[in-house]
Design a protein around this motif. Structure first.
Motif: not given
Length: 239
Positions: A207-209, A22-25, A16-20, A8-11
């Motif tokens: 952001p994906e990197e 990260i959540a997607n990944a 948007r951007g990097i945070g979005r 379970v992960a909290v971001v």
């Protein structure tokens, strides 16, 4: 690829951007992912859960983590990503702007760690990834409040890593270079062009990197990694 199955992960700062990214990944790798930002609930997250959170709000943190624990019983990964920047030189920055940058970039990271660490101790471990910056280690003119807070994140992460290593809580900082995001898009084009020109790889990162680095640090593949600084900057800090 399910590298985070069962976690379970909290971001934070995931609107948007990097945070979005990260959540997607994290979600794509099998984690039950809770994305947070200051905005109202965003239905575009789909299967990713969403909570409204101002990271500088102590009660807000308690409320969000309580809800996560009620729904899922544990929290295994915390990614402290939320951040803002002010460009005014030191002698011109207002007290209000200084306090806003510190509240989000530094106090928010501290509050997040303080809220989840007791639960991670109880459950036998976890992974915390704090997003710092190349500007936590190097400087440019202006943006001194951002430098100060990102440097604080770097050292808070090391302290937490040492403090909680016996409890199997890993804490690492990640240091992006120049990344193409809505935040950098809002900067003056000449500023962006200059930073890219100083990056050996000659381009902005994505952001994906950055998200790929977070997935590694969050996963059991990084089981012997704590107190480290993962730099993803196209070679900027190698100069």
């Amino acid at each position: 690829m399910n590298r985070l199955d069962g976690k379970v992960a909290v971001v934070t700062g995931a609107g948007r951007g990097i945070g979005r990214a990260i959540a997607n990944a994290l979600h794509a790798e099998g984690a039950t992912t809770i994305a947070t930002s200051r905005a109202s609930a965003d239905p575009s997250f789909g299967a990713i859960e969403y909570e409204t959170l101002d990271v500088a709000d102590e009660q807000g943190w308690a409320r969000v983590i309580e809800r996560v624990l009620e729904r899922h019983g544990h929290v295994d990964v915390l990614v402290n990503n939320a951040g803002i920047i002010a460009y005014d030189p030191l002698h011109e920055l207002s007290m209000a702007d200084w306090q806003a940058v510190v509240a989000t970039n530094q106090t928010g990271v501290w509050l997040g760690m303080r809220e989840v660490v007791p639960h991670m101790i109880t459950q036998g471990g976890g992974s915390i990834v704090n997003i710092s910056s190349i500007w936590g280690s190097a400087a440019v003119g202006g943006a001194h409040a951002y430098h100060a807070t990102k440097g604080a994140v770097r050292n808070m992460s090391k302290n937490a890593a040492i403090t909680y290593a016996p409890q199997n809580i890993r804490v690492n900082s990640l240091h992006p270079g120049f990344i193409g995001t809505p935040l950098t898009d809002a900067q003056a084009p000449e500023v962006n062009a200059y930073v890219v020109s100083q990056t050996p790889m000659g381009r902005a990162g994505t952001p994906e990197e950055i998200a790929a680095g977070v997935v590694f640090l969050a996963s059991d593949e990084a089981s012997f990694v704590t107190g480290s600084e993962l730099v993803i900057d196209g070679g900027y800090l190698a100069q």
